[in-house]
Design a protein around this motif. Sequence first.
Motif, mmCIF file in Angstrom:
data_model
loop_
_atom_site.group_PDB
_atom_site.id
_atom_site.type_symbol
_atom_site.label_atom_id
_atom_site.label_comp_id
_atom_site.label_asym_id
_atom_site.label_seq_id
_atom_site.Cartn_x
_atom_site.Cartn_y
_atom_site.Cartn_z
ATOM 1 N N THR A 282 4.363 6.551 6.301
ATOM 2 C CA THR A 282 4.852 6.678 7.680
ATOM 3 C C THR A 282 3.709 6.539 8.682
ATOM 4 O O THR A 282 3.886 5.951 9.761
ATOM 5 C CB THR A 282 5.566 8.018 7.876
ATOM 6 O OG1 THR A 282 4.710 9.086 7.439
ATOM 7 C CG2 THR A 282 6.855 8.077 7.071
ATOM 8 N N ASP A 283 2.518 7.050 8.343
ATOM 9 C CA ASP A 283 1.363 6.904 9.236
ATOM 10 C C ASP A 283 0.988 5.434 9.409
ATOM 11 O O ASP A 283 0.684 4.977 10.524
ATOM 12 C CB ASP A 283 0.158 7.675 8.683
ATOM 13 C CG ASP A 283 0.350 9.182 8.736
ATOM 14 O OD1 ASP A 283 1.260 9.637 9.452
ATOM 15 O OD2 ASP A 283 -0.401 9.893 8.048
ATOM 16 N N ALA A 284 0.995 4.686 8.306
ATOM 17 C CA ALA A 284 0.648 3.266 8.374
ATOM 18 C C ALA A 284 1.705 2.486 9.151
ATOM 19 O O ALA A 284 1.376 1.606 9.957
ATOM 20 C CB ALA A 284 0.491 2.706 6.969
ATOM 21 N N HIS A 285 2.961 2.806 8.918
ATOM 22 C CA HIS A 285 4.034 2.110 9.642
ATOM 23 C C HIS A 285 3.939 2.356 11.150
ATOM 24 O O HIS A 285 4.252 1.466 11.958
ATOM 25 C CB HIS A 285 5.397 2.559 9.105
ATOM 26 C CG HIS A 285 5.760 1.946 7.788
ATOM 27 N ND1 HIS A 285 6.891 2.296 7.076
ATOM 28 C CD2 HIS A 285 5.135 0.987 7.031
ATOM 29 C CE1 HIS A 285 6.942 1.592 5.964
ATOM 30 N NE2 HIS A 285 5.888 0.800 5.912
ATOM 31 N N LYS A 286 3.501 3.541 11.539
ATOM 32 C CA LYS A 286 3.398 3.861 12.963
ATOM 33 C C LYS A 286 2.398 2.957 13.685
ATOM 34 O O LYS A 286 2.563 2.669 14.878
ATOM 35 C CB LYS A 286 2.999 5.322 13.149
ATOM 36 C CG LYS A 286 4.127 6.313 12.853
ATOM 37 C CD LYS A 286 3.638 7.743 12.994
ATOM 38 C CE LYS A 286 4.739 8.740 12.645
ATOM 39 N NZ LYS A 286 4.257 10.154 12.724
ATOM 40 N N VAL A 287 1.352 2.513 12.963
ATOM 41 C CA VAL A 287 0.352 1.650 13.602
ATOM 42 C C VAL A 287 0.594 0.185 13.271
ATOM 43 O O VAL A 287 -0.248 -0.673 13.566
ATOM 44 C CB VAL A 287 -1.082 2.066 13.206
ATOM 45 C CG1 VAL A 287 -1.366 3.494 13.630
ATOM 46 C CG2 VAL A 287 -1.318 1.881 11.704
ATOM 47 N N GLY A 288 1.730 -0.114 12.613
ATOM 48 C CA GLY A 288 2.091 -1.502 12.350
ATOM 49 C C GLY A 288 1.557 -2.086 11.067
ATOM 50 O O GLY A 288 1.540 -3.310 10.913
ATOM 51 N N LEU A 289 1.140 -1.247 10.144
ATOM 52 C CA LEU A 289 0.617 -1.729 8.871
ATOM 53 C C LEU A 289 1.673 -1.635 7.776
ATOM 54 O O LEU A 289 2.360 -0.613 7.636
ATOM 55 C CB LEU A 289 -0.597 -0.897 8.436
ATOM 56 C CG LEU A 289 -1.903 -1.105 9.204
ATOM 57 C CD1 LEU A 289 -2.917 -0.033 8.814
ATOM 58 C CD2 LEU A 289 -2.473 -2.499 8.930
ATOM 59 N N GLN A 290 1.822 -2.684 6.984
ATOM 60 C CA GLN A 290 2.636 -2.606 5.781
ATOM 61 C C GLN A 290 1.873 -1.828 4.710
ATOM 62 O O GLN A 290 0.633 -1.776 4.726
ATOM 63 C CB GLN A 290 2.969 -4.004 5.259
ATOM 64 C CG GLN A 290 3.967 -4.777 6.097
ATOM 65 C CD GLN A 290 4.380 -6.072 5.420
ATOM 66 O OE1 GLN A 290 3.535 -6.846 4.970
ATOM 67 N NE2 GLN A 290 5.683 -6.320 5.365
ATOM 68 N N VAL A 291 2.623 -1.255 3.776
ATOM 69 C CA VAL A 291 2.005 -0.479 2.700
ATOM 70 C C VAL A 291 2.491 -1.020 1.358
ATOM 71 O O VAL A 291 3.701 -1.067 1.086
ATOM 72 C CB VAL A 291 2.353 1.013 2.807
ATOM 73 C CG1 VAL A 291 1.693 1.789 1.667
ATOM 74 C CG2 VAL A 291 1.926 1.570 4.156
ATOM 75 N N PHE A 292 1.534 -1.434 0.537
ATOM 76 C CA PHE A 292 1.823 -1.856 -0.831
ATOM 77 C C PHE A 292 1.221 -0.821 -1.783
ATOM 78 O O PHE A 292 0.096 -0.368 -1.577
ATOM 79 C CB PHE A 292 1.237 -3.238 -1.108
ATOM 80 C CG PHE A 292 1.849 -4.336 -0.289
ATOM 81 C CD1 PHE A 292 2.917 -5.069 -0.774
ATOM 82 C CD2 PHE A 292 1.365 -4.617 0.987
ATOM 83 C CE1 PHE A 292 3.487 -6.076 -0.008
ATOM 84 C CE2 PHE A 292 1.931 -5.624 1.759
ATOM 85 C CZ PHE A 292 3.005 -6.355 1.259
ATOM 86 N N ALA A 293 1.979 -0.479 -2.810
ATOM 87 C CA ALA A 293 1.513 0.509 -3.785
ATOM 88 C C ALA A 293 1.141 -0.197 -5.083
ATOM 89 O O ALA A 293 1.839 -1.117 -5.532
ATOM 90 C CB ALA A 293 2.590 1.549 -4.042
ATOM 91 N N ALA A 294 0.050 0.238 -5.714
ATOM 92 C CA ALA A 294 -0.474 -0.399 -6.923
ATOM 93 C C ALA A 294 -0.471 0.561 -8.101
ATOM 94 O O ALA A 294 -0.147 1.742 -7.967
ATOM 95 C CB ALA A 294 -1.892 -0.907 -6.657
ATOM 96 N N ASP A 295 -0.847 0.024 -9.259
ATOM 97 C CA ASP A 295 -1.041 0.775 -10.506
ATOM 98 C C ASP A 295 0.262 1.133 -11.202
ATOM 99 O O ASP A 295 0.350 2.172 -11.860
ATOM 100 C CB ASP A 295 -1.868 2.050 -10.267
ATOM 101 C CG ASP A 295 -3.231 1.773 -9.679
ATOM 102 O OD1 ASP A 295 -3.723 0.649 -9.865
ATOM 103 O OD2 ASP A 295 -3.796 2.664 -9.018
#
Length: 764
Positions: A282-295
């Motif tokens: 949610t923090d990343a989305h607020k500044v316009g960043l997509q979030v990809f999860a790995a591993d």
Amino acid sequence: MRRLRALFALFFLHFVEASSISTQRSPSRNSPWLTLDGSAPLVVARGGFSGLFPDSSEYAYATALQFSVSNVILWCDVQLTKDEYGVCFPGLTLDNNSDITQAPNLKQNTYNVDGAPVSGHFFIDATLNELANVTLIRTTLARTPRFDDMLPLLTVQFVFDQYKPPGFWLNIEHAAFYSQHSLNMRTFLLGVSKSVIISHISSPEVKFLQDITKPFAATKIKFIFRFLGKDVIEPSTNQSYGSLLTNLTFINTFASGILVPKNYIWPVDDSLYLQPHTSIVTDAHKVGLQVFAADFNNDDTFAYNYSYNPVAEYLSFIDNGNFSVDGVLSDFPITPSEAIDCFAHIGTNASGQASPLVISHNGASGDYPGCTDIAYKNAISDGANVIDCNVQMSKDGVPFCLSSIDLVGSTTVLETAYSNLTTKISQLQDSLGLFSFSLAWSEIEGLTPQISTPLPEYLLLRNPKFKNAGKLVSLSEFLALAQNVTSLSGVLISIENAFYLAEKQGLSVTDAVLSALDKEGYNDNRTVKKVLIQSTDSSVLAKFKGRNYELVYSVNEKISGILNSTVEDIKTFAHSALITKGSVYPIDAAFTTGVTNIVPVLQSFGFQVYVQLFRNEFVTQAWDFFSDPIVEINEFSVGAGVNGIVTDFPQTAALYKKSRCLTSKDPPDFTGPLRPGNVFQLLNPVLLPPAEAPAPELTVADVSEPALGPAVEILSPVGPLNTPAAASHKSPSSSHCHCHCHSLGNPHILLSSVAMVAAGLLLF
């Protein structure tokens, strides 16, 4: 190599021919997805389908395209050769993921990488031509070695030209290192982008991303900043990645998204249980960043909360009601594809299709001690259609539920004062045990149960926080519990060792079961609960003829076929059959080799066919099923058409039945049945073990049994320590570890009296 490519195309039907770059699905205004732009999360196949085939190989990339969502993105870790060719390979050196002996002229060197010396055979020391004979091997020793030393290194250009992927993600891990050796990754990307359509470029180096974004400003390429461990120092800023995580606004100046280890989002404690999720998405989305999860890996340990079901893990990242990541990086892209296309947003109250029937195995024994009240209650809440009771008899004639006649594996009885009652009865098992008929029910019901650990050599423990939860239940208590649950369609009662109990202990287990059924109201033809009576002994089932019960004949041994005359004979005493997974899909070298005709033959005679034993742990599944229990269930249900499955994890099977892909008019290609035996024909023949002897057919002689007589009256008490070993009578034995694991034999067998205490903590 041409032969291998032709072979692959032949055996993987419906091979994807992506002649053009497809676009991502556009989000609707009413999208249920909580991603940044409202579209479905992306599936990124790390090195292709690297969970089964060598990372970045032809087989891996082609399989990822076939068994994934339609807009799957292929991931390539880019390495540069001395002559500036970009190669897809998962490491800076060739040592761990290739057979470097095929390049004898390439010498080992030691270089400084991110401030530390690294030794190995580096790409920067070889031309592409010098690496022409190098073949790929698996990245993880736990994975199958059967495709090692078959497939060559691939260039970035070749991967794109050959597969035209919907998306192509280039990961640049060591740009600074290459620059130190006069190889410019920026120059390479500018050159290759003229003939390769790149969707994403990622790197853990801030300076590299800052430098590369400007020349690509007019393109649609997305730049992703990759976070490493929180304590690792990012070289160009001299800050830890954990520190950079607190300044997402800065990251947004040179990247459109971030790629983080999955534990950044859902932390796991030292006991492998989930902690509350963080706010990073949610923090990343607020500044316009997509979030990809790995591993994400189906064949690795992950939080016990997921019960070894990798689909459940993905759902916690994409469909938890609070946030959704924008994409996942996976070695097994079929599993997030299932989660996205088939299971997300179906709701907890969604009704599933009727078939296959979900039959518990000792209740929800994958999560709780088997045959306990908590295991049965959770099997019911998990969605089992039928719960089961393996009936054992106490010394005073009380029938109760337990996985084995030996109390050792399922309870902590060896830690009690009863431990001196151990004995060996060869008719029941080959080693010492403490048997149910040695104790009265009042003594047994006070024992502490313990959860099963069927695969201790792989350290795949089950739900340790609840390893001794619940209490054992009598058959009457089991029946009373089931009678009052409207969601259950029936109960299954399994009876074994009836001859021994009648002849040597004076206990009639069949009479005890009939009495309990009558007492709890299961004798009325109007009862809505189906009663299934299961046994490997036809004479036991004969005792229940004339009742309105479904009689299930169990064949615990692996068989390759069944004669019509045998089926006719079974039909005289049973309505259904329970067979092993290996009797449907024979296994060799942990791969299916084909399919038998046993299921259709039995069904042609009107039999219901049930199959056992399904477990979520990946080592119990053939490699063909991609270390995914949902894929395995689908193959037996849709591919083989079985009527029901017996499972330690009823929640997973119940979830499978809710899949929207099962009822879709246009289901995704990856949800269709596989072709058992096809992958086996791709294996490197040099690495195959000797072929296994074929399993026998089931004949009339195999199912014929003498009549079960009444219990013999025991005139004087005979203690268990001097109970004579009776003449041998057929005793069921089976191993449910058909695939990756070595044969475990009977999990109740203990090696010696000295080892009993230790084994009692580990085995059933």
